[in-house]
Design a protein around this motif. Sequence first.
Motif, PDB file in Angstrom:
ATOM      1  N   ASP A  73     -12.546  75.004  93.698  1.00 45.58           N
ATOM      2  CA  ASP A  73     -13.449  75.636  92.732  1.00 45.58           C
ATOM      3  C   ASP A  73     -13.223  77.142  92.650  1.00 45.58           C
ATOM      4  N   ILE A  87     -20.440  74.104  82.861  1.00 47.20           N
ATOM      5  CA  ILE A  87     -19.814  72.954  82.198  1.00 47.20           C
ATOM      6  C   ILE A  87     -20.827  71.833  82.035  1.00 47.20           C
ATOM      7  N   ASP A  88     -21.562  71.539  83.122  1.00 41.65           N
ATOM      8  CA  ASP A  88     -22.491  70.404  83.109  1.00 41.65           C
ATOM      9  C   ASP A  88     -23.662  70.627  82.160  1.00 41.65           C
ATOM     10  N   PRO A 103     -19.172  75.100  87.615  1.00 41.18           N
ATOM     11  CA  PRO A 103     -19.498  73.707  87.262  1.00 41.18           C
ATOM     12  C   PRO A 103     -20.804  73.538  86.495  1.00 41.18           C
ATOM     13  N   HIS A 116     -24.275  73.375  79.937  1.00 42.58           N
ATOM     14  CA  HIS A 116     -24.113  74.097  78.672  1.00 42.58           C
ATOM     15  C   HIS A 116     -22.880  73.663  77.899  1.00 42.58           C
ATOM     16  N   GLY A 117     -22.205  72.618  78.380  1.00 40.29           N
ATOM     17  CA  GLY A 117     -21.076  72.054  77.639  1.00 40.29           C
ATOM     18  C   GLY A 117     -19.882  72.976  77.522  1.00 40.29           C
ATOM     19  N   ALA A 118     -19.705  73.874  78.509  1.00 35.19           N
ATOM     20  CA  ALA A 118     -18.574  74.805  78.442  1.00 35.19           C
ATOM     21  C   ALA A 118     -17.256  74.048  78.508  1.00 35.19           C
ATOM     22  N   HIS A 119     -16.292  74.539  77.776  1.00 34.41           N
ATOM     23  CA  HIS A 119     -14.938  73.990  77.808  1.00 34.41           C
ATOM     24  C   HIS A 119     -14.158  74.735  78.884  1.00 34.41           C
ATOM     25  N   HIS A 120     -13.694  74.013  79.919  1.00 35.79           N
ATOM     26  CA  HIS A 120     -12.991  74.654  81.037  1.00 35.79           C
ATOM     27  C   HIS A 120     -11.501  74.689  80.761  1.00 35.79           C
ATOM     28  N   SER A 168     -16.254  78.813  76.224  1.00 35.91           N
ATOM     29  CA  SER A 168     -15.015  78.471  76.918  1.00 35.91           C
ATOM     30  C   SER A 168     -14.960  79.276  78.206  1.00 35.91           C
ATOM     31  N   ALA A 169     -14.606  78.599  79.312  1.00 36.48           N
ATOM     32  CA  ALA A 169     -14.522  79.255  80.617  1.00 36.48           C
ATOM     33  C   ALA A 169     -13.087  79.178  81.111  1.00 36.48           C
ATOM     34  N   SER A 200     -14.816  77.541  89.006  1.00 34.41           N
ATOM     35  CA  SER A 200     -14.833  76.650  87.837  1.00 34.41           C
ATOM     36  C   SER A 200     -16.179  76.625  87.126  1.00 34.41           C
TER      37      SER A 200
END
Length: 940
Positions: free
Chosen positions: A562, A415-416, A412, A418-422, A297-298, A410
Amino acid sequence: MTVEFRVLGPVQAWIGGRPVDLGHARQRCVLAVLLVEANQWLSADQLLDRAWGDRVPPGGRSTLYGYLSRLRRALRATERAAIVHRAGGYELVVDEEAVDVHRFRRLVARARAETDQARALELAEGAAGLWRGEALLGLDTPWITSVRHGLEQERFAADTDRLDLALRLGRHAALLPELTDRAAEHPLNEHVAAQLMLALFRAGRQADALDRYRRLRTRLADELGTEPGPGLRQLHHRILAADPDLASPAADRSPVVPRQLPAAPPAFTGRVPELAELDRALVAASGDQGTGTAAISAVGGVGGVGKTWLALAWAHRNLHRFPDGQLFVDLHGFSPTGEPTDPADALRGFLTALGATTDGAQADPGTLYRNLMAGRRALVLLDNAASADQVVPLLPGNPTCTVLVTSRTSLPSLIDRHGAHHLPLGVLTPAESRALLAARLGQNRTDAEPDAVDELVGLCGRHPLALAITARHAATRPRLPLAELAAELREAGLEMLDHDTDLTASLPAVLSWSLRHLTARQRMVFALLGIAPGPDIDLPAAASLTDLPPTEARKALRVLEDHSLLDRHPHGRYAMHDLVRAYATTADGHLPEPAREAALERVADFYLHTAHTADHLLNPYRPPIRLGPPAPGARPHPLPDRATALAWMDAHHPHLLAVHQDAVARRHHRVVWQIAWTLGTFHRLRGRIHDDLAVWQAATEAATHLPDPGTRILAHRLLGHAHAELERHERAIDHLHQALALARQHHDLAQQAHTHHALTWAWEQRGNDRKALDHARHALDLFRALGSPVWEATALNMVGWHAARLGEYEVAREHCQAALDLYRRHDDLDGEADTLDSFGWIEHHTGHHHRAVDHYRQALDLYHAVGNTAEAADTLDNLAHPHLALGDRAQARAAWREALDLYRQQGRDTDAERVRRRLADLEPASIRTGDAGNEGPAPS
């Protein structure tokens, strides 16, 4: 009297050893929510959402209050639990030892911290004994389902620890039945398989242990396409070799458990939705066992908004989820040092905390780190990251770990790839802001000055660091009234939130660290956005402000977004927090004055020229004014049709007012006058009479500095019209007579015609229909002489309207029909609607009420089509009268209610009060009839 609550199974309660009747399932749901969130404040909306989900019944709040009342009565006999109401919400104040779920968590935490293994096992078994089946049994809402899933995970983790302890203490024989059942329930869990294999081997069943491994390996290959992990493979080899060290419990070789988290933030308040969102992200990631990666989670947000506090608060509240350790590092992405932490240095710190050292003979540090983290249920908190490049080398790379990252960007690629939840973090709510000040200053002090507290919250923009700095100022001066502090903050602004020596206690310094990663162009865009007029900005306006092509402006806006310096709102709007905006005006050593002036001139011309186009589309028959060419770099927005023009004006009205105010302040008289003119039609359509008065008061003063007499004539006329709208009769007539005198002095027949038209309306407002009719006839003669057919139609309608008000109905019909024919010939829907409204009034007052309703309905349809909500309100007001005359009270009531809503939206208080009284008179006692009258002519 003792009290006991259970949720680890069916929801139950006992007081003094006697069971409490908790009512039906929904009431038990309410109690369950309060128990799970014991000693936490919950709003009524949160209770409704958690106890009902999407099935909240009509009158749900009343039902909730009834349940809470019954529960409070049931708990009245005990001093150890009470449901407390405060600030629009509720809290179950209870000794957590009396609630099994909290007792369970305390026992598990104590067991994990206990160094004596026998005592640790005793505590773990006590925790396991609290479970009596499925948690929250029989209750079913989305929130309860989520909590139940989380509790089952906690139970599974606690049982895993308990069984590890029991195996280390040599109790393998007694554990075999339980371990066999767990392996059947979790056939792909390698830790469960390892526990059973070890117990079988120690019980003398080596073949069974090896068979278990073979079957698990086959299943992993068939279902997941993977091999067992290194830990299980190593155990298999040791069992295969009949390792004597494995045959009996050996000395404890448990891994080092790091506890690196800084202390939980003191007096942490609010952030309930964000904490819940992090919980949901963890649960969702835990439910997906096939990813092979950690749950990430980020948390992103502007400097000082509380990202680190949120992360630490959540981590400390969820320590039970991470029994195998917590790692923490400040990556210094945005800090006074200016140099972000090298991830290799952070990695070496993690390895030391894990009890490992690196040398040339060992694997590279990254591989060693991931091996040490394999299978751990651990948390890695990476605070203040500058970029994903700092974060990626520190990811554990296995699904049993959780990673929490905070950053002003952010991230990015995180997220792209490693599937981090923002999780974007904004400012606090007003209630959370007040709670923060109360927590820092004491409830008594904030309760004593609620207005000052509200002002402090507003001046700080609900920004956590600003509030914390303000609270520090107040706390260090306990005798200072908060109202005096608010006055000081109001005057000093951002200066008061600065600190000369402690940069981390200075909001400007904290914000400045965000600029280090920006290019010179991006810093320039940031500084210019600070001076942009209006509450926010869109791409076309930003392109003109910055003198950048739209593609380049969009890139710069995206970078600022960002970096959490800019918020993207719906419909392509970009906004800065007020304190960030205040900082932007001082950033980068101030903008050079010529650059500042050129930017303001470009953006003013963008709004002025676009609004001028919009006004022509909204009122094509209005005599135009001529503008000079826009400033170099200004790119007015194209508007293809009336609907687009009205939508643009709706969206940009605040910006046009801001441009107008800025032009007044900088004494740009022509812009002041021209902006006022371009707003005229929109203000009429939307009933913005107070705004219209304000812009024309400034424009009339500005016109005295302009050489063209036509500007002074028009300014006096439109200022007079604005006064008439607000029933300021003396001022209205005075300004209109000044306009008429100037128009005659300069032999301007068109201005004379329009001024007579405005005087018609002003005298009607004053209640003198005879004088109004005389001016309407003068206007009609002049418009005919000028050959202006649409304005001739307007004057015809006004002659007809005032003749009708004087009882000359045939004259009225004749003139209104002529007006209607002209309007339809020239496709002027607005004028056609005005005339149909006049016909409605005539038919109502001559006893033809059905015809009146029909005319009013046609007028309403046209007003809605052209977006004229001001005239629509008056027509609705008029429409109610023939409905009443026909005995249709329901339709009359509906028309007046709709009119009342529009009047209130438009700030037309006198009209709203009149209609409110009429609605009150509709109630059984008596009915008064009358009429609102025609709103009057459109100003030109």
